[in-house]
Design a protein around this motif. Structure first.
Motif, PDB file in Angstrom:
ATOM      1  N   SER A 112       0.812  -1.213   0.000  1.00  0.00           N
ATOM      2  CA  SER A 112       0.000   0.000   0.000  1.00  0.00           C
ATOM      3  C   SER A 112       0.846   1.265   0.000  1.00  0.00           C
ATOM      4  O   SER A 112       0.412   2.314  -0.484  1.00  0.00           O
ATOM      5  CB  SER A 112      -0.932   0.007   1.222  1.00  0.00           C
ATOM      6  N   ARG A 164      -3.851   3.433   3.838  1.00  0.00           N
ATOM      7  CA  ARG A 164      -4.944   2.570   3.430  1.00  0.00           C
ATOM      8  C   ARG A 164      -4.937   1.280   4.260  1.00  0.00           C
ATOM      9  O   ARG A 164      -3.889   0.733   4.577  1.00  0.00           O
ATOM     10  CB  ARG A 164      -4.778   2.308   1.936  1.00  0.00           C
ATOM     11  N   ASP A 217      -2.811   7.593  -0.736  1.00  0.00           N
ATOM     12  CA  ASP A 217      -3.156   7.316   0.662  1.00  0.00           C
ATOM     13  C   ASP A 217      -2.296   6.171   1.185  1.00  0.00           C
ATOM     14  O   ASP A 217      -2.593   4.995   0.976  1.00  0.00           O
ATOM     15  CB  ASP A 217      -4.645   6.957   0.770  1.00  0.00           C
ATOM     16  N   SER A 223      -5.931   5.530 -10.471  1.00  0.00           N
ATOM     17  CA  SER A 223      -6.798   6.397  -9.665  1.00  0.00           C
ATOM     18  C   SER A 223      -6.284   6.603  -8.240  1.00  0.00           C
ATOM     19  O   SER A 223      -6.543   7.659  -7.638  1.00  0.00           O
ATOM     20  CB  SER A 223      -8.224   5.820  -9.630  1.00  0.00           C
ATOM     21  N   GLU A 224      -5.577   5.658  -7.671  1.00  0.00           N
ATOM     22  CA  GLU A 224      -5.100   5.776  -6.301  1.00  0.00           C
ATOM     23  C   GLU A 224      -3.641   6.227  -6.217  1.00  0.00           C
ATOM     24  O   GLU A 224      -3.020   6.143  -5.157  1.00  0.00           O
ATOM     25  CB  GLU A 224      -5.275   4.437  -5.570  1.00  0.00           C
ATOM     26  N   TYR A 225      -3.116   6.726  -7.330  1.00  0.00           N
ATOM     27  CA  TYR A 225      -1.717   7.187  -7.375  1.00  0.00           C
ATOM     28  C   TYR A 225      -1.641   8.536  -8.072  1.00  0.00           C
ATOM     29  O   TYR A 225      -2.538   8.915  -8.838  1.00  0.00           O
ATOM     30  CB  TYR A 225      -0.835   6.184  -8.121  1.00  0.00           C
TER      31      TYR A 225
END
Length: 611
Positions: free
Chosen positions: A531, A592, A589, A559-561
């Motif tokens: 994560s 996470r 994040d 999308s999460e980077y």
């Protein structure tokens, strides 16, 4: 009148012999110094980076076939991770062991040689051991460790022979230690080496019971200690090896039990073929000047000068004939020297076949096979890989000379031939270093790599590339974070940035099973690590690994980077001339929940690798 000339001839012979020996030693030390000097030069982003990253982060991975990092790593740490000094010590160790082996081998069967001649020959022949680095760098790796182990094993076998029988126990300890080192480097090589040693026992080449007890206790004790120190138990160590083997098979890179037992064809380039012929006929020409029916030629003042003349001519013709080919020369011509030495000895004294010392032949045959033992298990051509340890071929070629001819100048002639080939092979490696854009002597830029900022002289383009990447990553907020490398070929860049590789020091791309290996490796990581890991990408790269594998761990890219930095690769990186785009992505994040990736390290140790 002839009686008065005799003392003068003897004095001339002694002076000439000493001059030849001194010249040979100077040549040998010059070759060694050149190899050591260029240990400070060059840096390669794939294999070289992998060796350094593995040694630096050896304790965090749960699978591996080779354990070379656990052997070399403590020394690397003691040296403050100084890469140049790390390489230099590796070369000195190999050269020292090779000189010891050659000296013991010669002394065991040529007691009539003077000590100075034995030392001269041993040092000169050992220049061929530097062929282990070839066109690659001298950074300690599984190949150099396997070679070191084979040298120790060979020293142990020679010490257990009749000539040194009082040292049989020491020989057993060295043989066991050598076998352990081979196992830690390449288990396949260790298995083949064990078969060779067992056959020697059947041939009664080594008869000492003390030798076998010492060898068995040494290798068993060292393996048990290694398992305990590395993984805490023998069971976990075996599991490490099993996982490593499964990963190799899964990669589709040509590693499998079915590919182990094969006989590869001998494939020579035009350069190597020409050099082999020159070495073969040159060795015969020089060694056959030893004519036992004419003692004055064989032992007198007329002998040494022709030897020098012959090899000056051979060397000059070889250099002229090869021209720029020398830049691509390997250690294969040492096989020509081996065959030439054997042929010339039979031609020189065929009548002395009955005088052959039979104990010499079993170990000599083992030396002849050792390059193939070294290559056993590789996915490359066995002859090509085996030529990296052609030093053993040279020792095997000495056996007929020591059995039939038994004259100092014949050994010196072979030594001179070996030095010429070794110098040309080293020159070729310096001119065309592995996966680097320019000759090592052209590396004028100083660059620091790793956590201790070890300074190396590298290509100016490479230095500028490292500086640019380091600057951009620092400004993006990167500070020695874990990185998951999707480029498939950048372990050296991660090491230069002092990053921690996630999954394995080098998740090699370009193979049919590269994505499967990445998934299986990440299953052994904690979800907290996954994560928080940054991602190194190379969109459309020749060895890039599919980023869709992140979905297996519930990690959503992109999308999460966030894109933290990007740059162009330098020409020559990874062996590719065309620059490519690379990107560094940072997780948005880092806190996470571990459960988001759905897998933990404990759950995964027992999971199927093909899942």
């Amino acid at each position: 009148m002839e009686e008065q000339d005799e003392p003068e001839n003897r004095i001339t012979v002694m002076r000439t012999s000493r001059l030849v020996e001194l010249s040979s030693i100077v040549a040998s030390l010059s070759i060694l110094f050149c190899a050591l000097w260029y240990g400070r030069f060059g840096f390669e982003f794939t294999d070289d980076g992998y060796y350094l990253a593995w040694a630096a982060h050896r304790s965090r991975y749960l699978w591996s076939v080779s354990q070379f990092a656990f052997v070399y790593g403590p020394t690397f740490d003691v040296l403050g991770r100084n890469v140049a000094l790390y390489r230099i010590l590796n070369l000195l160790l190999i050269f020292g062991l090779a000189s010891t082996l050659a000296g013991l081998w010669i002394r065991a069967h040529l007691t009539e040689l003077t000590t100075s001649t034995q030392i001269t020959a041993a040092i000169g022949l050992s220049t061929s051991a530097l062929g282990i680095v070839g066109a690659q760098l001298s950074t300690p790796n599984y190949n150099t460790l396997a070679f070191t182990g084979m040298l120790l094993t060979s020293i142990g076998l020679v010490l257990a022979s009749k000539r040194y029988i009082s040292f049989a126990t020491l020989g057993g300890v060295l043989t066991g230690t050598g076998g352990w080192l081979c196992f830690m480097a390449k288990p396949s090589t260790a298995a083949a080496l064990a078969v060779c040693v067992f056959i020697l026992a059947l041939l009664s080449a080594v008869r000492s019971f003390r030798f076998w007890v010492a060898a068995a206790l040494s290798v068993t004790g060292l393996l048990w200690s290694s398992a305990r120190l590395i993984d805490g138990s023998v069971e976990r160590f075996i599991e490490r090896l099993r996982l490593g083997y499964d990963m190799q098979v899964l990669s589709g890179a040509g590693y499998s039990s079915s590919s182990l037992f094969r006989w590869d064809p001998l494939i020579l380039t035009s350069q190597d073929a020409a050099a082999c012929l020159i070495a073969f006929f040159g060795t015969i020409s020089a060694a056959c000047l030893v004519d036992p029916t004419r003692p004055r030629l064989a032992n007198g003042s007329l002998f040494a000068p022709p030897i020098l003349v012959v090899w000056i001519i051979v060397g000059a013709l070889g250099w002229i004939a090869l021209g720029q080919w020398a830049t691509a020369l390997s250690s294969f011509p040492l096989l020509g020297i081996c065959l030439g030495a054997g042929s010339s000895s039979i031609m020189a004294r065929p009548a002395l076949a009955s005088e052959v010392q039979t104990p010499i032949w079993p170990i000599a045959c083992a030396f002849l096979l050792f390059p193939h033992v070294f290559a056993f298990g590789t996915n490359n051509n066995h002859w090509s890989v085996g030529s990296n340890v052609a030093f053993f071929w040279v020792l095997a070629g000495l056996a007929p000379l020591m059995a039939y001819v038994r004259l100092p100048n014949a050994i010196i002639a072979v030594t001179a031939a070996t030095q010429i080939v070794s110098a040309l092979a080293l020159y070729g490696g310096i001119q065309q270093p592995y996966r680097q854009p320019a000759a090592l002597w052209m590396n004028m830029a100083s660059a620091s790599v790793g956590s201790t900022h070890s300074n190396l002289r590298i290509d100016a383009g490479y230095a500028a590339y490292i500086a640019e990447v380091r600057d951009k990553t620092t400004r993006s907020g990167f500070q020695s974070e874990p990185i998951l490398d999707f480029t498939g070929q950048s372990p050296g860049l991660l090491y230069a940035l002092n990053a921690t590789p996630v999954g394995y020091p080098w998740l090699a791309g370009g193979y049919s099973g590269s994505a499967n290996v990445l998934i299986s490796s990440l299953k052994l990581e904690s979800c907290r690590t996954l994560s928080s890991a940054w991602l190194l990408m190379e969109p459309g790269g020749p060895r890039a690994i599919d980023t869709n594998t992140l979905a297996v761990f519930s990690l959503k890219f992109p999308s999460e980077y966030r894109l933290a930095a990007s740059w162009q690769t330098v020409q020559g990186m990874g062996g590719y001339d065309k620059p490519r785009l690379q990107q560094l992505w940072a997780p948005i994040d880092k806190t996470r929940s571990v459960t988001d990736c759905g897998l933990t390290r404990t759950d995964l140790l027992g999971s199927n690798l093909n899942h």
